[in-house]
Design an enzyme around this catalytic site. Sequence first.
Site, short mmCIF file in Angstrom:
data_model
loop_
_atom_site.label_atom_id
_atom_site.label_comp_id
_atom_site.label_asym_id
_atom_site.label_seq_id
_atom_site.Cartn_x
_atom_site.Cartn_y
_atom_site.Cartn_z
N ARG A 246 48.08 33.20 112.78
CA ARG A 246 47.51 33.68 114.04
C ARG A 246 46.83 32.56 114.83
NH1 ARG A 246 44.08 38.82 112.43
NH2 ARG A 246 43.66 37.44 110.67
N ASN B 137 47.66 40.83 113.08
CA ASN B 137 48.31 41.07 111.79
C ASN B 137 48.57 42.56 111.64
OD1 ASN B 137 48.45 38.51 110.83
ND2 ASN B 137 46.68 38.66 109.47
#
Length: 785
Positions: free
Chosen positions: A19, A37
């Site tokens: 990320r 996520n």
Amino acid sequence: MLDALDIEVHGVVQGVGFRPFVYKAARRNLISGWVLNATSGVFIHAEGESDHVNSFVMELSENAPAAANVKEILLKEVPLEGFTTFEIRFSEEEDVPETTLVSPDLATCDDCVAELFDPANRRYHYPFINCTNCGPRFTIINGLPYDRAATSMAGFPMCPDCAREYADPEDRRFHAQPDACFDCGPHIYWRASGSDEREWGLDLASSDAIVERAAQCLRQGRILAIKGLGGFHLACDAANPEALAELRRRKRREGKAFAVMVPNLDAVRAVCHVSKAEEDLLTGSVRPIVLLKKRAEATFAPGLCDKLPELGIMLPYTPLQHLLLAAFGGMLVMTSGNLHDEPIQTDDEEAFAKLGGIADAFIGNDRPIVTRFDDSVVRVIQVGTAGDALQMVRRARGYAPMPVPLKRHAAEGQKLDTVFAAGPEQKNTFCLLRGEDAFVSQHIGDMENAETFDAWLDAKARFERLFQATPDRIAYDLHPEYLASKWALEQAAAGAAAEPVQHHHAHIVSVMAENDLTDAVIGVAFDGTGYGVDGRIWGGEVMMANRQDFERFANFAYVPMPGGAAAVKHPDRMAYGFLWTYDLLEHPAAQPMLEAMGQQAELCGTMIDRGLNTPMTSSVGRMFDALSAICGVCTEPLYEGEAAILFEAAMNGVQTDEAYAIDVVKNTAGEGSTAHNTSVVLFDAEPLFRGVLDDLAAGVGVETISAKAHNALVAAVLQICLVANAAYGVSTVALAGGVFMNRYLIEHTTAALESAGFTIAINRELPPNDGGIAYGQAAAAAARQ
């Protein structure tokens, strides 16, 4: 022109800094939107100029973090929503049918090691330093998505400084779930065996004092239990023979070499030869134990790795190990913290109870280990003109649970069953096959006691939960006495769909599936023990095989095993069985071994004559045991496989092209013969044994005898493959089984087959020993769907 895309990224993309990577890539490409996520991967909404969006997507696939493994990127054009910034969102608790993949644990990265030894850094000497590029992963995960709340770090709320790093997209610890420091994270403690008191390392001074105390104890020859990522290690000074002897006595581990940990590559090079490929393994993000060839001029303490040409070495992979090795300054034994044949200990209180009689003191900590993992063991071998190849010996920390691809070649629209393969008895792993991802478990161990079986059940339940996979079918080994097979049969009795897979067929299919082979192969499966379809013990098998089925093309002629399992533990009994079969008991060179056996020899004769507890076997592993005993190399092995391992080591570098003969003779079918149980031809090893005895009688050295015996096996494999090729036109050979852990045999066999024009396939990510069986079982069951 503005575009908007919803992007799904599948693969190993959680717990590896993905990320933050997406966030920075979005900033670079002027993308707005968000990333999060989810349980099936990483989801991204991206808006921006068309060229920028295209560049952003390319960057996702081409520049992902080193520890990530992007398997698939799905793109969907969607309406613009008018985002003006890019943000990281917290995970959604969606109920989706599949889960994302989970990263294995990662060795401490160079940046964190530099900070660990930087007095100006606030994490100076902190034993749990980590960032998004390193640290624990699978061993701390309770559930997905991978967020701190779903890990064993949930009990450690971040301090303001760590929280600031965690929230800063420009920081290396941005969303690093195990991020911690002395103020908010886990701490080590010291506890002497027999004491209830723990001395905690809550700050730099007290933590350093524990590390220094540990180093001092090790220098004094004491034994420590040290909690690591996946369990406890038992450690002692590898240069201290008294400490080694005491560790062996307390752990009841006689003979088997210890693996060691050294501070750096220079320390490795001082004692072993190290190639570039081996260096990369030693210093990579996994840092397994690497089996390296010992330097002839190097000296080792007695009791460390006697008589063997290789030493298992690893470099530190946790911050505490870096600190301890720096304080100690030498080579440490780091062996699994377990009782004989039991699983590695993970729980602190259980470790005190179980290992208190072995370790003088413990370095534990207050971060729970969620999943048990041993260290992985690998080596680099030479495979024909392909050169360096990784040979997995034990697949665990750093590799599992990364899925091994398994192409299923299903018809379009066909639903793929989820398969659970229970694995073998020894070196057990299991395999959960979901779609085309085969989740092969970490090394579980020998399924010979309740503790290991319980560990197997725990690991199975964890895999099914984490990967949200409910098996439609079960695959298991034919052997009716294996614990895993008994479990499978119980499930079948309760209504589950279950099917057996013959042991050596599973070996061969594991190679086929790893190499995506679907056409028939010549499968050569040599190992110690596998249950045959005729109820006998197989282990010297050549099969014409595809993934669904096999025909037994050749095998070593059966010989008796007087005493059954006792013949495995006493190779002289096995040698008696071979000599009896080949009418060589009267050979003069056999007399020293037979005289040493005393009444055991007579007992073996009686058992064979009367057929008492004397199963028949075609095992090549047992043949190596017998040769080892006849040559006086090893008659009383202290661990599984030692006699054969020492027989290989007995070559001691001798090179010769000479070889004993192994005849190939036509087999005879009888009543009840089938293509599964009766081969076309047999290997007759009588000339091999006669040649060995003749050479012994002539005073030829064991080094040369061992080399000639190994060459005989290489020549026999080549000969039978030529015969099979002539009969069936098949030119691809799959080599499998624990016997091919023998470096000389695998390297020379692949070279000989390649020179003859064969295509050779071997295991790539899985061990050729029984650690790869479960994957083969799953592949066979899937192919039969």
